[in-house]
Design a protein around this motif. Structure first.
Motif, PDB file in Angstrom:
ATOM      1  N   VAL A  48     -43.949  34.745  14.929  1.00 47.51           N
ATOM      2  CA  VAL A  48     -43.394  33.628  15.692  1.00 47.51           C
ATOM      3  C   VAL A  48     -43.086  32.455  14.764  1.00 47.51           C
ATOM      4  O   VAL A  48     -42.011  31.833  14.846  1.00 47.51           O
ATOM      5  CB  VAL A  48     -44.368  33.194  16.808  1.00 47.51           C
ATOM      6  N   LEU A  49     -44.010  32.143  13.869  1.00 45.22           N
ATOM      7  CA  LEU A  49     -43.784  31.065  12.903  1.00 45.22           C
ATOM      8  C   LEU A  49     -42.631  31.403  11.966  1.00 45.22           C
ATOM      9  O   LEU A  49     -41.831  30.533  11.606  1.00 45.22           O
ATOM     10  CB  LEU A  49     -45.060  30.821  12.094  1.00 45.22           C
ATOM     11  N   SER A  50     -42.532  32.672  11.567  1.00 42.18           N
ATOM     12  CA  SER A  50     -41.466  33.084  10.658  1.00 42.18           C
ATOM     13  C   SER A  50     -40.094  32.905  11.294  1.00 42.18           C
ATOM     14  O   SER A  50     -39.135  32.523  10.608  1.00 42.18           O
ATOM     15  CB  SER A  50     -41.657  34.553  10.252  1.00 42.18           C
ATOM     16  N   ILE A  51     -39.989  33.194  12.589  1.00 41.50           N
ATOM     17  CA  ILE A  51     -38.704  33.031  13.273  1.00 41.50           C
ATOM     18  C   ILE A  51     -38.217  31.593  13.142  1.00 41.50           C
ATOM     19  O   ILE A  51     -37.052  31.333  12.810  1.00 41.50           O
ATOM     20  CB  ILE A  51     -38.827  33.441  14.752  1.00 41.50           C
ATOM     21  N   GLY A  52     -39.106  30.643  13.366  1.00 44.30           N
ATOM     22  CA  GLY A  52     -38.723  29.240  13.252  1.00 44.30           C
ATOM     23  C   GLY A  52     -38.315  28.865  11.842  1.00 44.30           C
ATOM     24  O   GLY A  52     -37.303  28.176  11.626  1.00 44.30           O
ATOM     25  N   ASN A  53     -39.072  29.327  10.855  1.00 43.36           N
ATOM     26  CA  ASN A  53     -38.771  28.993   9.464  1.00 43.36           C
ATOM     27  C   ASN A  53     -37.467  29.633   8.993  1.00 43.36           C
ATOM     28  O   ASN A  53     -36.684  29.012   8.270  1.00 43.36           O
ATOM     29  CB  ASN A  53     -39.930  29.419   8.558  1.00 43.36           C
ATOM     30  N   LEU A  54     -37.226  30.875   9.381  1.00 44.65           N
ATOM     31  CA  LEU A  54     -35.989  31.541   8.989  1.00 44.65           C
ATOM     32  C   LEU A  54     -34.777  30.906   9.667  1.00 44.65           C
ATOM     33  O   LEU A  54     -33.692  30.832   9.079  1.00 44.65           O
ATOM     34  CB  LEU A  54     -36.061  33.032   9.323  1.00 44.65           C
ATOM     35  N   TRP A  55     -34.966  30.467  10.914  1.00 47.62           N
ATOM     36  CA  TRP A  55     -33.875  29.799  11.628  1.00 47.62           C
ATOM     37  C   TRP A  55     -33.498  28.496  10.908  1.00 47.62           C
ATOM     38  O   TRP A  55     -32.321  28.211  10.684  1.00 47.62           O
ATOM     39  CB  TRP A  55     -34.301  29.518  13.059  1.00 47.62           C
ATOM     40  N   ILE A  56     -34.501  27.726  10.550  1.00 48.70           N
ATOM     41  CA  ILE A  56     -34.257  26.464   9.834  1.00 48.70           C
ATOM     42  C   ILE A  56     -33.598  26.729   8.487  1.00 48.70           C
ATOM     43  O   ILE A  56     -32.702  25.985   8.056  1.00 48.70           O
ATOM     44  CB  ILE A  56     -35.575  25.693   9.653  1.00 48.70           C
ATOM     45  N   ALA A  57     -34.007  27.814   7.819  1.00 44.32           N
ATOM     46  CA  ALA A  57     -33.446  28.141   6.492  1.00 44.32           C
ATOM     47  C   ALA A  57     -32.062  28.760   6.578  1.00 44.32           C
ATOM     48  O   ALA A  57     -31.421  28.974   5.545  1.00 44.32           O
ATOM     49  CB  ALA A  57     -34.396  29.093   5.761  1.00 44.32           C
ATOM     50  N   GLY A  58     -31.594  29.078   7.780  1.00 49.52           N
ATOM     51  CA  GLY A  58     -30.259  29.638   7.942  1.00 49.52           C
ATOM     52  C   GLY A  58     -30.133  31.075   7.490  1.00 49.52           C
ATOM     53  O   GLY A  58     -29.045  31.511   7.077  1.00 49.52           O
ATOM     54  N   LEU A  59     -31.212  31.850   7.589  1.00 48.02           N
ATOM     55  CA  LEU A  59     -31.188  33.238   7.120  1.00 48.02           C
ATOM     56  C   LEU A  59     -30.854  34.244   8.226  1.00 48.02           C
ATOM     57  O   LEU A  59     -30.724  35.437   7.945  1.00 48.02           O
ATOM     58  CB  LEU A  59     -32.541  33.603   6.497  1.00 48.02           C
ATOM     59  N   PHE A  60     -30.696  33.773   9.469  1.00 50.89           N
ATOM     60  CA  PHE A  60     -30.360  34.690  10.552  1.00 50.89           C
ATOM     61  C   PHE A  60     -28.844  34.946  10.576  1.00 50.89           C
ATOM     62  O   PHE A  60     -28.132  34.505  11.486  1.00 50.89           O
ATOM     63  CB  PHE A  60     -30.825  34.140  11.900  1.00 50.89           C
TER      64      PHE A  60
END
Length: 261
Positions: free
Chosen positions: A184-196
């Motif tokens: 769950v935490l990773s989803i937020g961090n990856l979203w912020i980093a623009g990796l999705f």
């Protein structure tokens, strides 16, 4: 009208990814760990470390809820919370390393780290020092960095908790809960980093139902053999995945690709 997202092309890399995901699901259902350490090196070799992390985060979120909800009743939250806090604090650092790191070098680092951790677990390496909130935060921080780089928070936490007086059932419940919250935490961090990015997301969605089938299979197998048998089986799968995914083994994938073209 929103255009339909393209489904990944059914080629050899996709077949190898889905086969690996199925095996990882069975291992996770049996032992409570192993998904990232099995999928990360193979997916990284096939699609690159950044895409591999997105695949794991997507497929390892919703399908594990049926396993995680019962585990929440058995988890020792006083053990889970400080590790989770440390993980949350340093997970962004791992994602930053992933963003700026050289893909080939990251593959070497990920595979070697997994091989070292799996070997340590196989040999029964355990943490023998003090057990307090500071140590738990530190273990969580190491797990968070590894989670941000390759979604492999497991090794430091497993070594730490298996050395505790907790039963195997409670350790398994702790791991299931921690790994779910880490995703769950990773989803937020990856979203912020623009990796999705769209191709990576579609690969993750394609892997999700296969992973869920593996989880169900592993869940049904749980209890038919000893905890040690599950752990040894999972570690063998981890070692095999990391060895096959080493950059030095790329010529084998190339030969296989030409043979099936």
């Amino acid at each position: 009208m929103v255009p339909a997202l393209p489904f990944p092309e059914p080629d050899l890399p996709l077949f190898l990814l889905l086969a690996t995901v199925l095996v990882a699901g069975v291992a996770r259902g049996m032992s409570g760990f192993g998904t990232g350490m099995i999928v990360a090196p193979v997916a990284g070799a096939l699609y690159g470390p950044k895409t591999a992390l997105v695949i794991i985060v997507i497929m390892d979120s919703l399908p594990v809820i049926p396993l995680t909800l019962p585990a929440m009743r058995h988890a020792r939250w006083r053990e889970v919370v400080p590790v989770l806090v440390g993980l949350a604090l340093l997970l962004p650092a791992g994602v930053a390393i992933l963003r700026i790191g050289d893909p080939l070098m990251l593959r070497w680092v990920i595979c070697v780290a997994i091989l070292a951790c799996a070997t340590g677990l196989w040999r029964g390496v355990r943490y023998r020092g003090p057990r307090n909130a500071t140590v738990s935060l530190t273990v969580g921080g190491i797990a968070g960095t590894l989670s941000g780089i390759a979604s492999i928070p497991g090794p430091p936490v497993i070594m730490y908790w298996l050395a505790s007086p907790l039963s195997h059932a409670i350790v398994r419940a702790n791991l299931l809960v921690l790994f779910f919250l880490a995703e769950v935490l990773s989803i937020g961090n990856l979203w912020i980093a623009g990796l999705f990015e769209r191709p990576a997301v579609m690969l993750g969605l394609a892997a999700t139902p296969v992973y869920f089938l593996g989880l169900l299979g592993g869940w049904r197998l749980f209890g038919l053999a000893s905890e040690e048998a599950y752990r040894r089986t999972t570690l063998m799968l981890i070692l095999l995945a990391a060895l096959l995914a080493l950059p030095a083994a790329d010529p084998l994938f190339a030969i296989l690709g030409r043979a099936t073209a």
